[in-house]
Design a protein around this motif. Structure first.
Motif, mmCIF file in Angstrom:
data_model
loop_
_atom_site.group_PDB
_atom_site.id
_atom_site.type_symbol
_atom_site.label_atom_id
_atom_site.label_comp_id
_atom_site.label_asym_id
_atom_site.label_seq_id
_atom_site.Cartn_x
_atom_site.Cartn_y
_atom_site.Cartn_z
ATOM 1 N N ASN A 269 0.955 -1.776 -0.032
ATOM 2 C CA ASN A 269 0.047 -0.082 -0.083
ATOM 3 C C ASN A 269 0.721 1.604 0.360
ATOM 4 O O ASN A 269 0.749 2.000 -0.888
ATOM 5 N N ALA A 274 3.292 6.207 -2.934
ATOM 6 C CA ALA A 274 4.527 6.702 -3.096
ATOM 7 C C ALA A 274 3.971 6.124 -4.878
ATOM 8 O O ALA A 274 4.702 7.439 -5.577
ATOM 9 N N ASP A 302 8.922 8.931 -0.996
ATOM 10 C CA ASP A 302 8.988 9.068 -2.321
ATOM 11 C C ASP A 302 9.242 10.359 -2.883
ATOM 12 O O ASP A 302 9.240 11.432 -2.125
ATOM 13 N N ILE A 305 3.967 14.560 -5.390
ATOM 14 C CA ILE A 305 3.061 15.903 -4.939
ATOM 15 C C ILE A 305 3.543 15.797 -3.353
ATOM 16 O O ILE A 305 3.108 17.516 -2.751
ATOM 17 N N GLY A 306 3.581 15.188 -2.311
ATOM 18 C CA GLY A 306 3.375 15.676 -1.009
ATOM 19 C C GLY A 306 1.933 15.869 -0.455
ATOM 20 O O GLY A 306 0.582 16.098 -1.448
ATOM 21 N N VAL A 315 -4.761 11.586 7.443
ATOM 22 C CA VAL A 315 -4.361 10.696 6.115
ATOM 23 C C VAL A 315 -4.574 9.732 6.456
ATOM 24 O O VAL A 315 -4.629 8.357 5.728
ATOM 25 N N TYR A 320 -10.526 9.545 3.998
ATOM 26 C CA TYR A 320 -10.380 10.865 3.647
ATOM 27 C C TYR A 320 -8.851 10.497 2.370
ATOM 28 O O TYR A 320 -8.181 9.820 2.730
ATOM 29 N N VAL A 322 -6.596 13.999 0.792
ATOM 30 C CA VAL A 322 -6.203 15.234 0.499
ATOM 31 C C VAL A 322 -7.235 15.874 -0.834
ATOM 32 O O VAL A 322 -6.944 15.028 -1.737
ATOM 33 N N SER A 325 -5.522 16.352 -4.366
ATOM 34 C CA SER A 325 -5.029 14.960 -5.340
ATOM 35 C C SER A 325 -6.216 14.233 -5.722
ATOM 36 O O SER A 325 -6.628 13.554 -6.159
ATOM 37 N N LEU A 332 -9.915 5.709 -2.774
ATOM 38 C CA LEU A 332 -11.695 6.047 -2.114
ATOM 39 C C LEU A 332 -11.009 6.156 -0.210
ATOM 40 O O LEU A 332 -11.811 6.585 -0.049
ATOM 41 N N GLY A 335 -6.890 2.926 1.905
ATOM 42 C CA GLY A 335 -5.481 2.259 1.907
ATOM 43 C C GLY A 335 -5.088 2.570 3.151
ATOM 44 O O GLY A 335 -4.987 1.615 4.580
ATOM 45 N N LEU A 336 -5.227 3.327 3.474
ATOM 46 C CA LEU A 336 -3.868 4.181 4.699
ATOM 47 C C LEU A 336 -4.807 3.688 6.437
ATOM 48 O O LEU A 336 -4.378 3.292 7.068
ATOM 49 N N TYR A 337 -5.995 3.453 6.140
ATOM 50 C CA TYR A 337 -6.707 3.056 7.264
ATOM 51 C C TYR A 337 -7.074 2.135 7.225
ATOM 52 O O TYR A 337 -5.852 1.413 8.889
HETATM 53 P P1 ADP Z 1 -6.807 6.535 -1.246
HETATM 54 O O1 ADP Z 1 -5.130 6.338 -2.088
HETATM 55 O O2 ADP Z 1 -7.191 5.265 -2.216
HETATM 56 O O3 ADP Z 1 -7.335 8.247 -1.588
HETATM 57 P P2 ADP Z 1 -5.712 5.771 0.927
HETATM 58 O O4 ADP Z 1 -6.366 6.291 2.113
HETATM 59 O O5 ADP Z 1 -4.103 5.217 0.372
HETATM 60 O O6 ADP Z 1 -6.391 6.181 0.033
HETATM 61 O O7 ADP Z 1 -5.104 7.427 1.351
HETATM 62 C C1 ADP Z 1 -5.474 8.495 1.401
HETATM 63 C C2 ADP Z 1 -4.796 9.954 1.065
HETATM 64 O O8 ADP Z 1 -3.203 10.656 1.596
HETATM 65 C C3 ADP Z 1 -5.676 10.224 -1.144
HETATM 66 O O9 ADP Z 1 -6.056 10.513 -0.753
HETATM 67 C C4 ADP Z 1 -3.478 11.407 -1.156
HETATM 68 O O10 ADP Z 1 -4.315 12.076 -0.875
HETATM 69 C C5 ADP Z 1 -3.157 11.359 0.570
HETATM 70 N N1 ADP Z 1 -1.293 9.975 0.320
HETATM 71 C C6 ADP Z 1 -1.551 8.616 0.436
HETATM 72 N N2 ADP Z 1 -0.086 8.604 0.150
HETATM 73 C C7 ADP Z 1 1.055 9.621 -0.363
HETATM 74 C C8 ADP Z 1 1.464 9.596 -0.644
HETATM 75 N N3 ADP Z 1 2.969 9.167 -1.042
HETATM 76 N N4 ADP Z 1 1.501 11.270 -1.186
HETATM 77 C C9 ADP Z 1 0.729 12.469 -0.906
HETATM 78 N N5 ADP Z 1 -0.166 11.442 -1.059
HETATM 79 C C10 ADP Z 1 -0.831 11.078 -0.151
#
Ligand code: ADP
Length: 377
Positions: A269, A274, A302, A305-306, A315, A320, A322, A325, A332, A335-337
């Motif tokens: 993930n 990244a 990575d 875009i930050g 995040v 959630y 951003v 992005s 959706l 992933g990070l959750y």
């Molecule tokens: P998704 O990628 O499906 O939107 P994630 O839970 O993986 O869901 O990520 C949540 C949010 O965190 C993303 O929508 C993005 O805005 C931000 N994000 C995650 N990883 C990165 C990254 N490597 N660089 C910049 N923004 C990121």
């Protein structure tokens, strides 16, 4: 607290004593005007008002109180020498009175009434609290319902996108096979598989979320070689994104106790994000370290875009994304959750450092149960 209002100090004294002996806290006022001042400052459960007072009489006080929102739950007992005049009773009720006690006061009757009013007050308070809680619940459910609708519409769109692409690639593949164009056949097959993988990940994430919600996310913990798991994750990514280079800086080697498949899922993930959020860079760095507190920390860096500072703390929250992005990249916000849940179930923590337009470092740290071997650099 009860407020006693009477112009005669001896009446105030004896009633105060009676109520205090029965464990009520009591405040006093010697005139209607003083009583009003006190009511404006303090919340009383009950006001016991002498009807006949010089200046502002008991009814005038009651009439004024009935207009105050802070006194809406306050009860009033009139103390009156008059007891049978029905006009008098009507006047009392019209000005917001609740009950009467005739003079000379029968202590038992007064106490009975005071206790009833206290019970009424407590019940009203309880009811108000329940009403407020219900209102909050309704509001919460409305917002949740709205979020669910939004989520369903985004999720359907996200699921449909790879499905539509896959269908198109399979049609192209079919044509290539019919035309015996074997050169393009592999290309279309690869593209179709890539879309299939996307679909597979999305559905797996949706299922994971529902498992997390119902507390049914199972971890299958065992000892495993961390480096083997890391290499597996890198292999998966290289197959999906052959154009990307993953630079590995790993200074530890050995066995970790945890769910290797779930930890690999977290790594994949982080890598996928990244790559996705670095449209202009093809290099990802992964660094693994062991802290003196016996925490294994993995950082995925990575040059993408930050993330703006104000979004960093969000995040890892469910759904959630951003804002900036979300309009450019599909996703959706699941992933990070899921990653943070998996890591917290390993007794570890996740985090991110990032600067807009410079890139991000996503990390996770898990405790290890036995000492890993440090690899000499
Ligand atoms: P998704 O990628 O499906 O939107 P994630 O839970 O993986 O869901 O990520 C949540 C949010 O965190 C993303 O929508 C993005 O805005 C931000 N994000 C995650 N990883 C990165 C990254 N490597 N660089 C910049 N923004 C990121």
């Amino acid at each position: 607290m009860i407020l006693l209002v009477d112009d005669k100090p001896e009446n105030l004294f004896s009633l105060k004593k009676l109520l205090e002996l029965n464990n009520f806290s009591v405040d006093t006022a010697e005139s209607g005007e003083k009583a009003l001042k006190k009511i404006l400052k303090c919340n009383y459960v009950l006001v016991i008002l002498d009807v006949q007072m010089p200046g502002m009489d008991g009814f005038e006080v009651a009439e004024t109180i009935s207009g105050l929102s802070r006194a809406k739950d306050m009860s009033i007992i009139f103390l009156s020498a008059v007891n049978t005049d029905t006009n008098f009773i009507k006047r009392g009720y019209a000005s917001g009175a609740v009950d009467y006690v005739t003079k000379p006061v029968d202590p038992d009757i007064l106490l009975l009434k005071v206790k009833t009013f206290y019970r009424l007050y407590e019940q009203t308070q309880e009811l108000t609290k329940t009403q407020e809680a219900l209102r909050e619940e309704i509001k919460f459910r409305e917002v949740a319902e709205q979020r669910k609708d939004e989520f369903m519409s985004i999720a359907s769109h996200e699921l449909k996108t790879p499905l539509t692409s896959m269908k198109a690639y399979l049609q192209l593949l079919q044509r290539s096979v019919e035309e015996a164009d074997f050169a393009t056949k592999d290309h279309f097959l690869q593209r179709a598989i890539l879309q299939l993988n996307k679909l597979d990940t999305l559905i797996a994430d949706l299922l994971d979320i529902s498992k997390i919600e119902s507390g049914k996310l199972q971890l299958n913990k065992k000892k495993f070689d961390f480096n083997v798991m890391l290499n597996n994750a890198i292999d998966v990514i290289m197959q999906m994104h052959p154009e990307v280079k993953i630079v590995k800086e790993c200074h530890v080697q050995g066995q970790v106790y945890g769910d290797d498949a779930r930890l690999e899922q977290v790594l994949i993930n982080y890598f996928t994000n990244a790559i996705k959020y670095s449209p202009c860079s093809k290099e990802i760095y992964v660094n693994v370290d062991l802290s003196p507190e016996r925490h294994l920390t993995v950082r995925v860096k990575d040059k993408g875009i930050g993330i703006p500072k104000e979004s960093l703390q969000n995040v890892f929250k469910k759904f959630y994304r951003v804002d900036e992005s979300a309009v450019r990249f599909q996703g959706l916000g699941m992933g990070l959750y899921i990653c943070s849940e998996i890591i917290s179930r390993h007794g570890g923590f996740v985090g991110v450092e990032s600067e807009p337009n410079k890139g991000s470092v996503f990390y996770f740290s898990v405790p290890i149960l036995e000492k890993l071997q440090e690899v000499p650099q």
